[in-house]
Design a protein around this motif. Structure first.
Motif, PDB file in Angstrom:
ATOM      1  N   SER A 125       0.826  -1.207   0.000  1.00 31.59           N
ATOM      2  CA  SER A 125       0.000   0.000   0.000  1.00 31.59           C
ATOM      3  C   SER A 125       0.865   1.264   0.000  1.00 31.59           C
TER       4      SER A 125
ATOM      5  N   LYS B 251       0.558   3.744   1.990  1.00 28.88           N
ATOM      6  CA  LYS B 251       0.881   4.055   3.382  1.00 28.88           C
ATOM      7  C   LYS B 251       2.117   3.279   3.841  1.00 28.88           C
TER       8      LYS B 251
ATOM      9  N   PHE C 182       0.160   8.682  11.417  1.00 27.53           N
ATOM     10  CA  PHE C 182      -0.824   8.698  10.350  1.00 27.53           C
ATOM     11  C   PHE C 182      -2.200   8.983  10.929  1.00 27.53           C
ATOM     12  N   ASP C 183      -2.984   9.759  10.191  1.00 31.43           N
ATOM     13  CA  ASP C 183      -4.382  10.015  10.513  1.00 31.43           C
ATOM     14  C   ASP C 183      -5.150   9.679   9.249  1.00 31.43           C
ATOM     15  N   ALA C 184      -5.739   8.489   9.219  1.00 28.17           N
ATOM     16  CA  ALA C 184      -6.370   7.949   8.010  1.00 28.17           C
ATOM     17  C   ALA C 184      -5.316   7.891   6.907  1.00 28.17           C
ATOM     18  N   ASP C 185      -5.527   8.567   5.775  1.00 27.47           N
ATOM     19  CA  ASP C 185      -4.550   8.570   4.681  1.00 27.47           C
ATOM     20  C   ASP C 185      -3.730   9.845   4.662  1.00 27.47           C
ATOM     21  N   THR C 186      -3.518  10.430   5.822  1.00 27.62           N
ATOM     22  CA  THR C 186      -2.724  11.641   5.954  1.00 27.62           C
ATOM     23  C   THR C 186      -1.504  11.346   6.815  1.00 27.62           C
TER      24      THR C 186
ATOM     25  N   ARG D 288       1.018  18.224   8.040  1.00 25.98           N
ATOM     26  CA  ARG D 288       0.172  17.201   7.413  1.00 25.98           C
ATOM     27  C   ARG D 288       0.460  17.101   5.915  1.00 25.98           C
TER      28      ARG D 288
END
Length: 62
Positions: A2, A4, A21-25, A32
């Protein structure tokens, strides 16, 4: 693999430990970044590009 996971490997290879990581960030040293696929086609490219999320402009890191 992935995006990520690729980003995580890229950061760890650089010796950076202050990230999350915050979700896909990606949050790197409090900044960010949006995680996106890179399509530059360079032979040494790892296929990941980070777009800085900022209101004053966009910075691309490859």
């Amino acid at each position: 693999m992935s995006l990520k996971t690729r980003v995580q490997e890229k950061i760890e290879r650089a010796g950076i430990a202050n990230y999350s990581f915050d979700a896909d960030t990606l949050i790197l040293c409090g900044v960010r970044y949006a995680i996106e696929a890179c399509t530059c086609g360079a032979t040494d490219c790892d296929g990941v590009q980070l777009q800085r999320k900022a209101s004053d402009g966009v910075v691309t890191l490859q």
